[in-house]
Scaffold this motif. Structure first.
Motif, mmCIF file in Angstrom:
data_model
loop_
_atom_site.group_PDB
_atom_site.id
_atom_site.type_symbol
_atom_site.label_atom_id
_atom_site.label_comp_id
_atom_site.label_asym_id
_atom_site.label_seq_id
_atom_site.Cartn_x
_atom_site.Cartn_y
_atom_site.Cartn_z
ATOM 1 N N THR A 1 -0.150 -2.505 -9.710
ATOM 2 C CA THR A 1 -0.497 -1.618 -8.997
ATOM 3 C C THR A 1 -1.675 -0.982 -9.510
ATOM 4 O OG1 THR A 1 1.842 -1.146 -8.283
ATOM 5 C CG2 THR A 1 0.476 0.909 -7.759
ATOM 6 N N ILE A 2 -2.649 -0.887 -8.678
ATOM 7 C CA ILE A 2 -4.055 -0.385 -8.868
ATOM 8 C C ILE A 2 -4.727 0.894 -8.327
ATOM 9 C CG2 ILE A 2 -6.534 -1.129 -8.988
ATOM 10 C CD1 ILE A 2 -5.278 -3.999 -9.003
ATOM 11 N N LEU A 3 -5.117 2.012 -9.216
ATOM 12 C CA LEU A 3 -5.904 2.941 -8.357
ATOM 13 C C LEU A 3 -7.250 2.994 -8.742
ATOM 14 C CD1 LEU A 3 -3.183 5.801 -9.832
ATOM 15 C CD2 LEU A 3 -3.135 4.473 -7.753
ATOM 16 N N CYS A 4 -7.885 3.301 -7.586
ATOM 17 C CA CYS A 4 -9.337 3.653 -7.672
ATOM 18 C C CYS A 4 -9.392 5.212 -7.657
ATOM 19 C CB CYS A 4 -10.019 3.119 -6.508
ATOM 20 S SG CYS A 4 -11.789 3.408 -6.659
ATOM 21 N N LEU B 1 0.928 -1.131 0.014
ATOM 22 C CA LEU B 1 0.131 0.271 0.022
ATOM 23 C C LEU B 1 0.892 1.351 0.011
ATOM 24 C CD1 LEU B 1 -2.649 -1.023 2.973
ATOM 25 C CD2 LEU B 1 -2.897 -1.177 0.450
ATOM 26 N N ASP B 2 0.499 2.011 -1.054
ATOM 27 C CA ASP B 2 1.292 3.429 -0.870
ATOM 28 C C ASP B 2 0.231 4.757 -1.348
ATOM 29 O OD1 ASP B 2 3.339 5.114 -0.709
ATOM 30 O OD2 ASP B 2 4.716 3.851 -2.001
ATOM 31 N N ILE B 3 0.778 5.772 -1.435
ATOM 32 C CA ILE B 3 0.107 6.980 -1.847
ATOM 33 C C ILE B 3 0.590 7.338 -3.377
ATOM 34 C CG2 ILE B 3 -0.424 9.288 -1.583
ATOM 35 C CD1 ILE B 3 -1.832 7.990 0.345
ATOM 36 N N ASP B 4 -0.284 7.452 -4.414
ATOM 37 C CA ASP B 4 0.154 7.919 -5.671
ATOM 38 C C ASP B 4 0.148 9.392 -5.658
ATOM 39 O OD1 ASP B 4 0.199 7.529 -8.612
ATOM 40 O OD2 ASP B 4 -1.283 9.012 -8.409
ATOM 41 N N GLU B 5 1.524 9.858 -5.842
ATOM 42 C CA GLU B 5 1.900 11.387 -5.558
ATOM 43 C C GLU B 5 1.341 11.996 -6.462
ATOM 44 O OE1 GLU B 5 6.017 11.919 -6.287
ATOM 45 O OE2 GLU B 5 6.722 10.525 -4.550
ATOM 46 N N THR C 1 -14.010 7.052 -7.837
ATOM 47 C CA THR C 1 -14.941 6.526 -6.922
ATOM 48 C C THR C 1 -14.511 6.457 -5.162
ATOM 49 O OG1 THR C 1 -14.954 4.240 -7.133
ATOM 50 C CG2 THR C 1 -16.527 5.403 -8.362
ATOM 51 N N ARG C 2 -15.268 6.636 -4.411
ATOM 52 C CA ARG C 2 -14.856 6.566 -2.959
ATOM 53 C C ARG C 2 -15.916 6.030 -2.263
ATOM 54 N NH1 ARG C 2 -10.944 7.862 -5.164
ATOM 55 N NH2 ARG C 2 -9.464 9.521 -4.623
ATOM 56 N N PRO C 3 -15.529 5.199 -1.147
ATOM 57 C CA PRO C 3 -14.318 4.842 -0.625
ATOM 58 C C PRO C 3 -13.551 4.260 -1.746
ATOM 59 C CG PRO C 3 -15.888 3.726 0.756
ATOM 60 C CD PRO C 3 -16.801 4.502 -0.309
ATOM 61 N N GLN C 4 -12.194 4.157 -1.526
ATOM 62 C CA GLN C 4 -11.303 3.222 -1.863
ATOM 63 C C GLN C 4 -11.077 2.044 -1.177
ATOM 64 O OE1 GLN C 4 -7.640 5.771 -3.348
ATOM 65 N NE2 GLN C 4 -8.634 6.798 -1.655
ATOM 66 N N ILE C 5 -11.531 0.752 -1.566
ATOM 67 C CA ILE C 5 -11.578 -0.301 -0.598
ATOM 68 C C ILE C 5 -10.577 -1.335 -0.987
ATOM 69 C CG2 ILE C 5 -13.132 -2.257 0.468
ATOM 70 C CD1 ILE C 5 -15.520 -0.465 -0.251
ATOM 71 N N GLY C 6 -9.611 -2.094 0.003
ATOM 72 C CA GLY C 6 -8.922 -3.114 -0.591
ATOM 73 C C GLY C 6 -8.868 -4.102 0.579
ATOM 74 N N THR C 7 -8.489 -5.277 0.361
ATOM 75 C CA THR C 7 -8.291 -6.405 1.165
ATOM 76 C C THR C 7 -6.891 -6.536 1.049
ATOM 77 O OG1 THR C 7 -8.749 -8.218 -0.378
ATOM 78 C CG2 THR C 7 -10.409 -7.482 0.871
ATOM 79 N N VAL C 8 -6.167 -6.751 2.496
ATOM 80 C CA VAL C 8 -4.674 -6.799 2.584
ATOM 81 C C VAL C 8 -4.200 -8.162 3.260
ATOM 82 C CG1 VAL C 8 -2.667 -5.817 3.386
ATOM 83 C CG2 VAL C 8 -4.723 -4.262 2.611
ATOM 84 N N ARG D 1 -3.092 11.496 -5.374
ATOM 85 C CA ARG D 1 -3.111 11.406 -3.630
ATOM 86 C C ARG D 1 -3.895 10.166 -3.430
ATOM 87 N NH1 ARG D 1 1.295 12.656 -2.250
ATOM 88 N NH2 ARG D 1 0.384 12.617 -0.083
ATOM 89 N N ALA D 2 -4.110 9.436 -4.280
ATOM 90 C CA ALA D 2 -5.016 8.260 -4.145
ATOM 91 C C ALA D 2 -4.322 7.083 -3.680
ATOM 92 C CB ALA D 2 -5.786 7.582 -5.391
ATOM 93 N N ILE D 3 -4.651 5.904 -3.280
ATOM 94 C CA ILE D 3 -3.943 4.700 -2.489
ATOM 95 C C ILE D 3 -3.570 4.030 -3.812
ATOM 96 C CG2 ILE D 3 -3.924 2.620 -1.167
ATOM 97 C CD1 ILE D 3 -4.510 5.109 0.571
ATOM 98 N N ALA D 4 -2.237 3.355 -3.953
ATOM 99 C CA ALA D 4 -1.824 2.893 -4.878
ATOM 100 C C ALA D 4 -1.833 1.325 -4.146
ATOM 101 C CB ALA D 4 -0.395 3.208 -5.398
ATOM 102 N N TRP D 5 -2.486 0.468 -4.669
ATOM 103 C CA TRP D 5 -2.615 -0.880 -4.047
ATOM 104 C C TRP D 5 -1.988 -1.785 -5.073
ATOM 105 C CZ3 TRP D 5 -6.337 -0.983 -0.239
ATOM 106 C CH2 TRP D 5 -7.213 -0.020 -0.097
ATOM 107 N N THR D 6 -1.036 -2.367 -4.370
ATOM 108 C CA THR D 6 -0.335 -3.426 -5.146
ATOM 109 C C THR D 6 -0.646 -5.015 -4.687
ATOM 110 O OG1 THR D 6 1.644 -2.041 -5.106
ATOM 111 C CG2 THR D 6 2.357 -4.182 -5.569
ATOM 112 N N ARG D 7 -0.770 -5.464 -5.818
ATOM 113 C CA ARG D 7 -1.309 -6.800 -5.536
ATOM 114 C C ARG D 7 -0.445 -8.007 -6.771
ATOM 115 N NH1 ARG D 7 -4.593 -9.712 -8.251
ATOM 116 N NH2 ARG D 7 -5.544 -10.719 -6.415
ATOM 117 N N PRO D 8 -0.511 -9.181 -6.412
ATOM 118 C CA PRO D 8 -0.028 -10.402 -7.355
ATOM 119 C C PRO D 8 -0.985 -10.386 -8.466
ATOM 120 C CG PRO D 8 0.035 -11.266 -5.220
ATOM 121 C CD PRO D 8 -0.804 -10.024 -5.173
ATOM 122 N N ALA D 9 -0.406 -10.627 -9.727
ATOM 123 C CA ALA D 9 -1.332 -10.647 -11.001
ATOM 124 C C ALA D 9 -0.817 -11.694 -11.855
ATOM 125 C CB ALA D 9 -1.515 -9.549 -11.563
#
Length: 337
Positions: free
Chosen positions: A152-155, A129-133, A158-165, A136-144
């Motif tokens: 790395t995926i950005l939402c 998990l990081d912040i896209d500069e 829409t809000r909220p940004q939801i992720g399972t970790v 300012r959205a969450i940068a979600w990283t997951r295996p593909a």
């Protein structure tokens, strides 16, 4: 059109079991605080259940800036309908920007159901998990692609940004029992006829009688180098004297030598123990992604060029059938001295 500017703060769903907070929620509070601070927001723990006073204290001590609590008899055990109803109503009232949920069995159930109800995106099974500069959205990283790439995926829209970790990806902070924050108690009830499932009983799965991988401070894992299922006994002997959990590589699971519940890696469990001992594991990138955050990594392998040695703190080049029994015996003698 959704006004994204109205949505603030990072929420962490605190999953509970038998009246206690599961580790993954406490781990996510730490990373959630980092994400929230980057956008000048707060990290807020969300607790749903019955008799949650001890859980709330734990959430506060592990770093929450605020806690929202919903209690009721109908929330004693997790249910898709009841918990989704609560989260949906809370989100519409408070408008969080981000919701972090542990990628547990229940979390993987709640996350997509909530995202669908709110008509927003969900990134599942994240390992970073990081912040896209730029946004300012969450940068979600997951295996593909079966773990062969990291996406790395950005939402963005829409809000909220939801992720399972995944559990074990992040570390808990040292708890501060003296900390005090605002606790908001909300009254939200779900009629019994709207909850379509009911928990009858908890059944322990065979192989779970020991220490759980996600919660273990020491893990001893075996891989293809063990040769056959029966040879896992030397790994289990070492784990027993250390009070450790037993893990494995995917190769050992695919060969049928050990339960998939004990697999470490991108397609298994992500762990971060104090000590990780890899026995006969070459170190494929998929396995390394699941255990590289361990504090100390000890690798035992007869191949001096095994990739596992590139990240190991201690490397033992030798025959594991000689090294492991000798190490087990030395530890046993030390404990008895």
């Amino acid at each position: 059109m959704m006004n994204i500017e109205e949505y603030k703060n990072v929420w962490v769903f605190i999953e509970t079991e038998h009246g206690k907070a599961k580790n993954v929620g406490l781990e996510l509070l730490n990373q959630g605080k980092i994400l929230a601070k980057a956008n000048n927001e707060k990290v807020i723990g969300v607790v749903i259940g019955r008799d949650m006073n001890d859980v709330v204290k734990s959430v506060i001590s592990y770093g929450a800036d605020e806690v929202i609590v919903v209690e009721g008899e109908e929330y004693k055990d997790y249910s898709t309908d009841g918990y989704t109803n609560v989260m949906n109503k809370l989100v519409k009232k408070y408008k969080p920007s981000v919701i972090l949920i542990g990628a547990t069995i229940n979390g993987r159930d709640l996350g997509p159901r909530l995202a669908c109800r709110l008509q927003t995106g969900l990134t599942a099974d994240c390992t970073g998990l990081d912040i896209d500069e730029a946004s300012r959205a969450i940068a979600w990283t997951r295996p593909a692609f079966g773990g062969n790439l990291m996406a790395t995926i950005l939402c963005s829209d829409t809000r909220p940004q939801i992720g399972t970790v995944r559990p074990g990806v992040f570390k808990k902070i040292q708890p501060d029992e003296s900390k005090s924050v605002n606790v908001i108690k909300e009254e939200i009830h779900t009629p019994a006829d709207e909850i379509r499932t009911k928990l009858i009983d908890f059944i322990k799965i065979a192989g779970e009688e020991g220490v759980k991988l996600e919660e273990a401070e020491i893990i001893v894992s075996g891989g293809r180098g063990l040769g056959k299922a029966e040879n896992f006994s030397i790994v289990k002997d070492l784990a027993d004297v250390l009070g450790a959990a037993v893990g494995s590589s995917r190769a050992a699971v695919d060969a049928g030598w050990i339960s998939p519940l004990q697999q470490v890696g991108q397609t298994g469990k992500t762990v971060g123990p104090k000590i990780y001992i890899a026995c006969g594991i070459s170190g494929a990138v998929q396995h390394l992604a699941g255990m590289s955050s361990s504090d100390i990594i000890i690798a035992i392998n007869k191949d001096p060029d095994a990739p596992i040695f590139n990240i190991a703190d201690y490397a033992i080049v030798g025959d594991l059938f000689e090294v492991i029994p000798a190490l087990t015996q030395q530890i046993r003698e030390y404990q008895n001295s």
